[in-house]
Design a protein around this motif. Structure first.
Motif, PDB file in Angstrom:
ATOM      1  N   ASN A  52      -0.529   7.741  -1.169  1.00  0.00           N
ATOM      2  CA  ASN A  52      -1.090   9.057  -1.811  1.00  0.00           C
ATOM      3  C   ASN A  52      -0.345   9.027  -3.198  1.00  0.00           C
ATOM      4  O   ASN A  52       1.091   8.816  -3.099  1.00  0.00           O
ATOM      5  CB  ASN A  52      -1.033  10.257  -0.524  1.00  0.00           C
ATOM      6  N   GLY A  53      -0.745   9.967  -3.792  1.00  0.00           N
ATOM      7  CA  GLY A  53       0.180   9.874  -4.920  1.00  0.00           C
ATOM      8  C   GLY A  53      -0.299   9.843  -6.303  1.00  0.00           C
ATOM      9  O   GLY A  53      -1.757  10.299  -6.240  1.00  0.00           O
ATOM     10  N   HIS A  54      -0.060   9.752  -7.882  1.00  0.00           N
ATOM     11  CA  HIS A  54      -0.589   9.815  -8.825  1.00  0.00           C
ATOM     12  C   HIS A  54      -1.089   8.412  -9.426  1.00  0.00           C
ATOM     13  O   HIS A  54      -0.487   7.654  -8.393  1.00  0.00           O
ATOM     14  CB  HIS A  54       0.660  10.034  -9.878  1.00  0.00           C
ATOM     15  N   HIS A  55      -1.768   8.590 -10.840  1.00  0.00           N
ATOM     16  CA  HIS A  55      -1.925   7.665 -11.461  1.00  0.00           C
ATOM     17  C   HIS A  55      -0.512   6.476 -11.548  1.00  0.00           C
ATOM     18  O   HIS A  55      -1.030   5.080 -11.471  1.00  0.00           O
ATOM     19  CB  HIS A  55      -2.403   8.015 -12.232  1.00  0.00           C
ATOM     20  N   PHE A  56       0.031   6.289 -11.802  1.00  0.00           N
ATOM     21  CA  PHE A  56       1.527   5.810 -11.731  1.00  0.00           C
ATOM     22  C   PHE A  56       2.204   4.867 -10.653  1.00  0.00           C
ATOM     23  O   PHE A  56       2.212   4.298 -10.568  1.00  0.00           O
ATOM     24  CB  PHE A  56       2.291   6.462 -12.829  1.00  0.00           C
ATOM     25  N   ASP A  57       1.903   5.725  -9.438  1.00  0.00           N
ATOM     26  CA  ASP A  57       1.874   5.220  -8.696  1.00  0.00           C
ATOM     27  C   ASP A  57       1.457   4.167  -7.438  1.00  0.00           C
ATOM     28  O   ASP A  57       2.085   3.572  -7.430  1.00  0.00           O
ATOM     29  CB  ASP A  57       2.282   6.457  -8.031  1.00  0.00           C
ATOM     30  N   SER A  58       0.526   3.076  -8.291  1.00  0.00           N
ATOM     31  CA  SER A  58       0.403   2.089  -8.112  1.00  0.00           C
ATOM     32  C   SER A  58       1.614   0.923  -8.245  1.00  0.00           C
ATOM     33  O   SER A  58       0.833  -0.134  -7.859  1.00  0.00           O
ATOM     34  CB  SER A  58      -0.627   1.680  -8.923  1.00  0.00           C
ATOM     35  N   LEU A  59       1.932   1.430  -9.009  1.00  0.00           N
ATOM     36  CA  LEU A  59       3.081   0.532  -9.323  1.00  0.00           C
ATOM     37  C   LEU A  59       4.828   0.678  -8.908  1.00  0.00           C
ATOM     38  O   LEU A  59       5.722   0.356  -9.118  1.00  0.00           O
ATOM     39  CB  LEU A  59       3.691   0.974 -11.164  1.00  0.00           C
ATOM     40  N   GLY A  60       4.033   1.748  -7.320  1.00  0.00           N
ATOM     41  CA  GLY A  60       5.464   1.491  -6.934  1.00  0.00           C
ATOM     42  C   GLY A  60       6.134   0.309  -6.692  1.00  0.00           C
ATOM     43  O   GLY A  60       5.849  -0.777  -6.314  1.00  0.00           O
ATOM     44  N   LEU A 120       9.214   8.205  -5.812  1.00  0.00           N
ATOM     45  CA  LEU A 120       8.861   6.509  -5.331  1.00  0.00           C
ATOM     46  C   LEU A 120       8.615   5.640  -4.177  1.00  0.00           C
ATOM     47  O   LEU A 120       9.112   5.166  -4.459  1.00  0.00           O
ATOM     48  CB  LEU A 120       8.475   6.036  -6.593  1.00  0.00           C
ATOM     49  N   SER A 121       8.626   6.570  -3.391  1.00  0.00           N
ATOM     50  CA  SER A 121       9.052   5.520  -2.209  1.00  0.00           C
ATOM     51  C   SER A 121       7.853   6.148  -0.390  1.00  0.00           C
ATOM     52  O   SER A 121       8.227   7.427  -0.709  1.00  0.00           O
ATOM     53  CB  SER A 121      10.150   5.425  -1.786  1.00  0.00           C
ATOM     54  N   SER A 122       7.671   5.334  -0.117  1.00  0.00           N
ATOM     55  CA  SER A 122       6.411   5.887   0.770  1.00  0.00           C
ATOM     56  C   SER A 122       7.582   5.451   2.693  1.00  0.00           C
ATOM     57  O   SER A 122       7.964   4.488   2.192  1.00  0.00           O
ATOM     58  CB  SER A 122       5.394   4.703   1.671  1.00  0.00           C
ATOM     59  N   ALA A 123       6.989   6.617   3.240  1.00  0.00           N
ATOM     60  CA  ALA A 123       8.435   6.965   4.587  1.00  0.00           C
ATOM     61  C   ALA A 123       7.504   5.441   5.531  1.00  0.00           C
ATOM     62  O   ALA A 123       7.872   5.306   6.678  1.00  0.00           O
ATOM     63  CB  ALA A 123       7.974   7.997   4.432  1.00  0.00           C
ATOM     64  N   TRP A 124       5.970   5.806   5.625  1.00  0.00           N
ATOM     65  CA  TRP A 124       5.600   5.035   7.069  1.00  0.00           C
ATOM     66  C   TRP A 124       4.197   4.503   6.261  1.00  0.00           C
ATOM     67  O   TRP A 124       3.301   4.858   5.043  1.00  0.00           O
ATOM     68  CB  TRP A 124       5.121   6.085   7.721  1.00  0.00           C
ATOM     69  N   GLN A 125       3.459   3.651   6.437  1.00  0.00           N
ATOM     70  CA  GLN A 125       2.303   3.111   6.428  1.00  0.00           C
ATOM     71  C   GLN A 125       1.611   3.010   7.342  1.00  0.00           C
ATOM     72  O   GLN A 125       2.096   2.619   8.294  1.00  0.00           O
ATOM     73  CB  GLN A 125       2.710   1.740   5.696  1.00  0.00           C
ATOM     74  N   ARG A 126       0.646   2.458   7.107  1.00  0.00           N
ATOM     75  CA  ARG A 126      -0.686   1.819   7.941  1.00  0.00           C
ATOM     76  C   ARG A 126      -1.044   0.540   7.620  1.00  0.00           C
ATOM     77  O   ARG A 126      -2.313   0.423   6.127  1.00  0.00           O
ATOM     78  CB  ARG A 126      -1.850   2.886   8.734  1.00  0.00           C
ATOM     79  N   SER A 127      -1.503  -0.539   8.772  1.00  0.00           N
ATOM     80  CA  SER A 127      -2.095  -1.923   8.544  1.00  0.00           C
ATOM     81  C   SER A 127      -3.670  -1.614   9.362  1.00  0.00           C
ATOM     82  O   SER A 127      -3.394  -1.394  10.054  1.00  0.00           O
ATOM     83  CB  SER A 127      -1.311  -3.285   8.618  1.00  0.00           C
TER      84      SER A 127
END
Length: 739
Positions: A402-410, A496-503
């Motif tokens: 979730n986020g913006h165009h640039f956030d692919s580079l997180g 720019l950091s995700s708190a939790w993820q799903r696989s």
């Protein structure tokens, strides 16, 4: 510029396709060439009437030489052609098609050196390409794992991106430094990973020759020719190259890989789109915000230098680069993109069919690392529709955040990106380069104004062999990795950091329905009644960030200054659920289906899904728009044909691709319906003014929202209002109908 023996040999091979001397005694020597579905001529007298004829003498096209003495004839069938006109009977040229055999291998024997090169394509046009190395290295230190970044931005400008960016900060702008938008190939691949990188300038831009075709077939096969040339260089490790890049140079990878060059190892596109139509005309409505400003910039940068075009073009030409100067000759043959859009309002038009990214994706057979944001404010979030077109390929890994165009580079993504490139391009056991982790302490604060953070170390560095490392990567890397609550992680609020993820093993398809009820309620069962509203696109701001349509970084800060206003009065509807009794993890393609009638034959609609928390704060989640004439059969839009609304009620389904959010227990789901505009940062919609006189009526008995839901709980409290990246936040205010 010096020409090598290999380049001369390649030019000899091209003589069947390219002629250089007119055969007429009237002394108009011209240069001609033939490529994929087109033929061109340069160096005629401006205003010369020209006809293109086939071997039998039949007319295949005609035109007038422009002010630079050039002409391109397009949409040709494969075959031999020549130009004729006053004082001109050109040498024959060979035109090929998408399915024609590739050129002779001798074309790809061109030798490239460090710095700026010009690579000859199959039609004789040359593209600028700059070979970049890690600091302190030279080609003789190779071979190097090598990637290509292919873009129409200022890409092959031969100076250093970092030095140029620093200089610009202190008022010393270097016109020959690349744009920061090509940082992935120009800097990250070289200085972070230690790869060699080739910055390939798209045809019709910068110092490359030809006209700018905006991802046409010619540009796709230019990539093929460049990949085959670069892959054969002595300094390329394994003689196979990868492709990298974000946005423009992410999109270009899909076309390039679809041509299946033998020397391509893998691609890693970031922040792409699924289709030029969905970004330029989302829902069939012209995007007069970011898409319009982006196209205007492309038109300006395609102007011939030195008077026009990109800054580095003038610097090169004024510095004596004759190849760059010669390569400007076909620029006035660039088609009027705005006329193409006006003349082709439906997806059925050839201009979109030729540039169909899904069609190219169906052909990709190399490993793919695809990354994008669920609320991308520039290219849009519809890139997720490409995932199904890669189902045939077992070696595809998708990251969505979730986020913006640039956030692919997180940072969490860059670590996986590094693993992928080391395994599938370098063919190495992954390792954490010394420059990788600290780089995040510089890049992310500069882009987001958030505190710096280190990029996590790569995995599998303890593997004994490359084969073992690849096996572990495939076993432990999910096909789909979803990074939630970006802005609420270790980087601090808005960082720019995700708190939790799903696989997940595939793109989710499980959905739930919630029904639009009376009094603005969103319920589990349908209810009767109707409700009417008067959509008005002009009674609130066109987008939520004032300058985001032209300032591409306006949305990237930790707390953007959103101006997200509700549709006032009776100009919009709202529907809101009861507080949720459990967490709801939402990921996948959503939609809102309306049974609707209108006083207009065509009405433009916008739907937005949001979350209202227990403190009365509303956070945007996803938005979709649709012009009713593209409603198709009512279950899904059909952008190939337009049909006015029938009298009475019509079924209309408005996609929201994707919906991605963690709704927490006690919060409420809200759906709003209005005229397009006012809910997105940089997209603006060219929707007709209504003056509040159009009345749309919704039959609540058959109207509902489809929400994609996956299993699991939502951890933590979530980011504070306004800090969830990609989402605006405001105080919840019920619509006039109660929701």
């Amino acid at each position: 510029m010096r020409r090598t023996a290999a380049a001369v040999a390649a030019a000899t091979v091209l003589l069947a396709a390219v002629g250089t001397v007119g055969e007429s005694a009237a002394a108009q020597p011209v240069h001609v060439g033939g490529g994929v579905s087109q033929a061109y001529l340069t160096d005629a007298r401006p205003g010369t009437a020209l006809t293109l004829v086939d071997d039998a003498g039949n007319r295949a096209g005609s035109g007038v030489a422009d002010s630079l003495g050039s002409l391109i004839v397009r949409d040709l069938q494969p075959g031999r052609y020549r130009f004729v006109g006053a004082g001109i009977k050109s040498a024959p040229v060979e035109v090929t098609g998408k399915d024609s055999p590739p050129p002779a291998p001798s074309l790809y024997g061109q030798t490239l050196h460090e710095g700026l090169n010009y690579i000859t394509m199959r039609d004789g046009v040359s593209l600028a390409a700059t070979v970049r190395l890690p600091y302190g290295k030279k080609l003789s230190d190779g071979p190097f794992p090598t990637v290509i970044e292919y873009s129409g931005y200022q890409n092959a400008a031969p100076d250093d991106l970092v030095v140029g960016a620093v200089g610009e900060k202190v008022g010393l702008k270097d016109p020959q430094a690349p744009d920061t938008s090509v940082i992935v190939g120009s800097t990250l691949a070289t200085q972070m990973l230690g790869f060699a990188s080739v910055s390939l300038q798209m045809r019709g831009s910068g110092c490359s020759g030809g006209d700018f075709g905006l991802f046409d077939d010619v540009a796709a096969f230019d990539a093929y020719d460049a990949i085959e040339t670069v892959g054969r260089q002595r300094w390329v490790s394994g003689h196979r190259v990868g492709m990298v890049g974000i946005s423009f140079s992410g999109i270009s990878q899909m076309f390039a890989a679809g041509t299946r060059p033998p020397h391509l190892a893998a691609i890693a596109p970031m922040s792409t789109t699924d289709d030029l139509y969905s970004t330029g005309l989302p829902g069939g409505i012209y995007n007069k915000g970011f898409a319009n400003s982006w196209l205007r910039e492309r038109v300006q940068q395609a102007q011939p230098g030195p008077a026009g075009g990109q800054p580095w073009v003038r610097a090169r030409i004024e510095g004596g680069d004759k190849t760059c100067a010669n390569n400007q000759k076909l620029r006035r043959q660039t088609q009027n993109v705005f006329k193409l859009i006006r003349d082709n309002p439906t997806r059925a038009a050839k201009v979109y069919q030729e540039r169909s990214i899904p069609d190219w994706a169906d052909r990709i057979d190399v490993p793919v690392f695809l990354v994008g944001a669920a609320q991308d404010e520039q290219t849009g979030p519809n890139w997720v529709n490409l995932i199904k077109h890669l189902d045939h390929n077992p070696n595809v890994w998708v990251n969505i955040i979730n986020g913006h165009h640039f956030d692919s580079l997180g940072p969490q993504i860059l670590s996986r990106w590094a693993e992928f490139l080391q395994l599938f391009v370098a063919n190495q056991v992954p390792h954490t380069p010394p420059n990788m982790q600290p780089l995040g302490t510089v890049v992310f604060p500069a882009a987001t104004n958030a505190p710096g953070q280190q990029i996590p170390p790569v995995r599998f560095s303890d593997s004994r062999t490359v084969a073992a490392a690849k096996a572990r990567f495939k076993a432990q890397t999910p096909r789909l990795w979803a990074l939630f609550d970006n802005g609420g992680g270790a980087a601090g609020p808005g960082g720019l950091s995700s708190a939790w993820q799903r696989s997940l093993s595939a793109w989710p398809t499980s959905t739930e329905r919630m029904f639009l009820n009376d009094k603005g309620r969103l319920g589990s069962r349908p209810a009767g009644g109707t409700v009417s509203f008067a959509p008005n696109p002009l009674n609130r701001p066109l987008n939520t960030l004032k300058n985001a349509s032209t300032d591409t970084a306006a949305a990237w800060g930790i707390h953007p200054d959103y101006d997200w206003r509700p549709a006032p009065g009776r100009s919009g509807l709202g529907f809101i659920s009861a507080p949720l009794s459990r967490d709801k993890v939402v990921l996948g393609n959503g939609s809102v289906t309306l049974r609707l009638k209108s006083t207009a034959k065509v009405t433009d609609l916008q739907v937005t899904v949001s979350e209202v928390n227990g403190r009365g704060q509303e956070t945007s989640v996803g938005t979709g728009v649709l012009r009713s004439s593209f409603r198709g059969d009512g279950t899904a839009p059909d952008f190939t044909t337009q049909t006015p609304l029938a009298d009475g009620f019509n079924q209309i389904t408005i996609p929201i691709n994707p919906l991605m959010h963690g709704f927490r227990k006690g919060s409420r789901i809200r759906v709003t319906v209005s005229a397009p505009g006012g809910d997105l940062p940089s997209w603006q919609f060219s929707t007709p003014a209504t003056g509040g006189k159009v009345i749309d009526t919704v039959d609540l008995s058959k109207s509902y929202v489809t929400i994609p839901v996956i299993a699991g709980e939502v951890p933590g409290a979530g980011p504070d209002c306004g800090f969830l990246r990609g989402s605006a936040c405001r105080a919840y205010k019920p619509a006039f109908n109660g929701g």
